[in-house]
Design an enzyme around this catalytic site. Structure first.
Site, short mmCIF file in Angstrom:
data_model
loop_
_atom_site.label_atom_id
_atom_site.label_comp_id
_atom_site.label_asym_id
_atom_site.label_seq_id
_atom_site.Cartn_x
_atom_site.Cartn_y
_atom_site.Cartn_z
N HIS A 262 12.11 2.57 29.48
CA HIS A 262 11.49 2.84 28.18
C HIS A 262 12.18 3.98 27.45
O HIS A 262 11.85 4.28 26.31
CB HIS A 262 10.00 3.16 28.39
CG HIS A 262 9.19 3.14 27.14
ND1 HIS A 262 8.72 4.28 26.53
CD2 HIS A 262 8.76 2.11 26.37
CE1 HIS A 262 8.04 3.96 25.45
NE2 HIS A 262 8.04 2.65 25.34
N LYS A 264 14.71 6.27 25.30
CA LYS A 264 15.56 6.09 24.13
C LYS A 264 16.53 7.27 24.12
O LYS A 264 16.11 8.42 23.96
CB LYS A 264 14.75 6.06 22.84
CG LYS A 264 13.75 4.89 22.74
CD LYS A 264 12.38 5.33 23.14
CE LYS A 264 11.31 4.29 22.85
NZ LYS A 264 11.40 3.06 23.60
N HIS A 512 5.79 4.43 15.12
CA HIS A 512 6.17 4.20 16.50
C HIS A 512 6.66 5.51 17.12
O HIS A 512 7.46 5.53 18.04
CB HIS A 512 7.25 3.12 16.58
CG HIS A 512 7.37 2.50 17.93
ND1 HIS A 512 8.50 1.87 18.36
CD2 HIS A 512 6.49 2.41 18.96
CE1 HIS A 512 8.33 1.41 19.58
NE2 HIS A 512 7.13 1.73 19.97
N LYS A 514 6.48 9.20 19.01
CA LYS A 514 5.82 9.91 20.11
C LYS A 514 6.20 11.38 19.99
O LYS A 514 7.34 11.75 20.27
CB LYS A 514 6.24 9.37 21.48
CG LYS A 514 5.94 7.90 21.69
CD LYS A 514 7.13 7.06 21.36
CE LYS A 514 6.84 5.59 21.56
NZ LYS A 514 7.98 4.75 21.09
#
Length: 610
Positions: A262, A264, A512, A514
């Site tokens: 997950h 990036k 999107h 975080k």
């Protein structure tokens, strides 16, 4: 198989649920599918062209089939203007390639499974027969690894402040089509494809056709950090790409409980510097604003090459190397990082989660870097690593802090996790919540409920309500990557009192993003800071410290691979509240946001029920 109210086939894992939803959106509508089915490859229709020039990359991705159904209700699709152009196969499961969708699939196995399904059903009248293709890719031997330092070094003094666009590190929102430009950045501005020599990329979702419009593979070598369930899949992924231009690096799943790649992360090599990029979004067009319905955020810093004979990495650099080593990246490339000047990262910390069980001393990891001759490390992974990073920067405090956490997915959250995160923001290494939870034995646990470590008014979790998604610019079709299930929300242990509506300061955009903002409850008690990265609020993303049955010692279980950056704020006399962040980080959401979870005035966005 229908999911009844007493079962949770995802075991609280919101990323597994998200993979399931997107798998459903790609599956043939005539074939019912269960969560177990989502662990198998999804069948794709492909063209007959076997003459594509692999030196230039693939001509385009396969086309996904139509949306399926779950218990009579339509499933969510990923948000994009034209769904047929996006193939986010990296989201489906750890048994499938998390890399470029048209390059890393086991086509033989997929075709066999597809033919077996076709044989079991009658095609609807007038439906054309599916086309079949077995793509032939020929490769000659192993690729030559290109170190990040292939270009001749230049003096760091001549590049540090005059030529590098971002020598100190910055945070930007992603550009969004249809909105005025302010504090934002496009993916073209990050990649600078005419100058880009090598790109190391990690993502949860990929759109290969789109990505190859942003990177010129004739000029730029590409390394994709993907995920493999076993060595056989790893080799298949590597064999399905032109190895002289595109390379896979694949950590192999350590167990059947492994989650998702997950993270990036982008390492971008230019002729005289290295750009480190940590986005919160994936390598798909809607996460980079091109459909005008979704926004993300990104941290980037440019590191000059150095001619110093001794160039010890900062703690940021050491943790980056540790993470890349665990990801399976080539040692030659990792060692070449020591040729860059990391001195400007001394004020930052690289935060990561490594998807496996960390047993014994491994959960707090004391020792030396396996590839580089560095000083002993005292960092860790997951929320334990976050707490150690806070302490290492002198940000630990015994005083109360306020947390504002913007996330896009929520799993089966409880106060154990929220307490562990809160403690970590104060500098705890994970043992405070663990000791409180495990001490006293079963009799004490049965009679005494362990409360949270924080006051509910000091912890805000930003997650969009159903109304916010419906009224957004893209409507409910743009909410496919925002994940929460009613089973988790309606649980008696879910901390609904912490949930606030997440609305962008750019009206109509969904997020999107975080990002975690931490600031002292009382002025001058501690220094504010922020975390920006890939991790949502879940045990999959941050881990859970448990007692190992064999040794009786703590063991940290992590499912996902995540990464991010801890960014301290500079001291600002006379400022308090949100003004503490305004010089470093654009605030993306409306604060404090409506506390709809506490009042039950709204329902959250439930992606499987919309």
């Amino acid at each position: 198989m229908r999911m009844d109210s007493h079962q949770d086939p995802f075991e609280g894992d919101e990323e597994a649920a998200l993979r399931y939803a997107i798998a459903l959106s790609l599956q043939d509508p005539n074939v019912p599918m269960s969560p177990a089915t989502a662990q198998r490859p999804i069948v794709l229709d492909e063209s007959e062209d076997e003459e594509e020039d692999l030196e230039n990359g693939p001509n385009g991705p396969p086309t996904p089939k139509k949306t399926s159904q779950l218990a009579g209700k339509p499933t969510r699709t990923v948000p994009t203007t034209n769904h047929s152009q996006t193939t986010p196969l990296g989201t489906l499961s750890h048994t499938q390639s998390n890399g470029l969708s048209s390059l890393g699939l086991d086509r033989k196995k997929m075709e066999e499974e597809r033919l077996a399904r076709v044989a079991k059903r009658k095609a609807p009248p007038g439906e054309d027969s599916p086309q079949r293709l077995r793509q032939r890719i020929k490769n000659d031997g192993q690729p030559k690894v290109t170190p990040l330092t292939a270009a001749a070094p230049v003096s760091s003094a001549s590049t540090k402040s005059t030529q590098l666009p971002y020598p100190k590190g910055v945070v930007r929102k992603t550009w969004a089509s249809g909105y005025p430009r302010q504090d934002d950045i496009t993916i073209e501005e990050i990649f600078q494809k005419d100058q880009l020599e090598l790109a190391v990329l990690s993502s949860f979702q990929w759109d290969d056709e789109w990505l190859l419009t942003k990177i010129n593979v004739n000029k730029t070598k590409l390394v994709c950090i993907a995920f493999a369930s076993d060595d056989q899949q790893k080799e298949a992924m590597r064999n399905n790409v032109p190895r002289d231009r595109i390379r896979y690096e694949t950590p192999v799943a350590q167990s059947s409980q492994a989650g998702s790649m997950h993270s990036k992360l982008q390492l971008l090599k230019f002729s005289n510097y290295l750009r480190l990029v940590i986005p919160t979004g994936n390598l798909v067009p809607y996460d980079w604003g091109e459909t005008g319905v979704m926004e993300n955020m990104v941290f980037l810093i440019d590191l000059p090459m150095t001619t110093k004979s001794e160039n010890p990495l900062t703690m940021f650099g050491q943790e980056l190397c540790y993470f890349l080593t665990a990801c399976g990246l080539d040692s030659t490339l990792i060692n070449s990082l020591s040729k860059y000047d990391f001195s400007e990262t001394i004020h930052y910390r690289f935060i990561h989660t490594i998807g496996q069980s960390h047993i014994g001393d491994a959960w707090q990891r004391t020792g030396t870097m396996p590839l580089l001759s560095l000083s002993p490390l005292t960092m860790a992974t997951g929320y334990c690593g976050l707490g150690r990073a806070v302490e290492s920067l002198g940000l630990a405090t015994d005083s109360e802090v306020e947390l504002d956490f913007v996330i896009a997915s929520l799993g089966s959250v409880n106060t154990d996790l929220t307490s562990a995160i809160y403690n970590a923001t104060q500098g705890d290494n994970g043992l405070k919540e663990y000791d409180k939870r495990t001490s006293g034995g079963a009799r004490k646990k049965a009679t005494q409920k362990v409360g949270p470590s924080y006051h509910p008014d000091n912890f805000r979790i930003y997650f969009p309500s159903h109304e916010t998604v419906i009224r957004s610019r893209g409507g409910k079709s743009s909410g496919g990557t925002i994940c929460l299930q009613s089973k988790w929300w309606d649980s008696s242990t879910f901390p609904r009192e912490l949930i606030h509506d997440c609305k962008s300061v750019r009206p109509g955009l969904l997020m999107h993003t975080k990002i975690l903002f931490v600031r002292p409850l009382h002025q001058n008690k501690s220094q504010p800071w922020a975390y920006l990265g890939s991790a949502n609020l879940s045990e999959s993303a941050w881990g859970r410290l448990v007692k190992d049955r064999a040794s009786g010692q703590p063991k940290l279980n992590c499912r996902n691979w995540e990464c991010g950056v801890l960014i301290p704020m500079e001291s600002q006399a006379g400022k308090s509240g949100w003004s503490l962040f305004e010089n470093r980080i654009p605030i993306p959401m409306v604060v404090p946001g409506e506390s709809y979870g506490k009042t039950n005035s709204k329902r959250p966005w439930l992606f499987l029920e919309a």
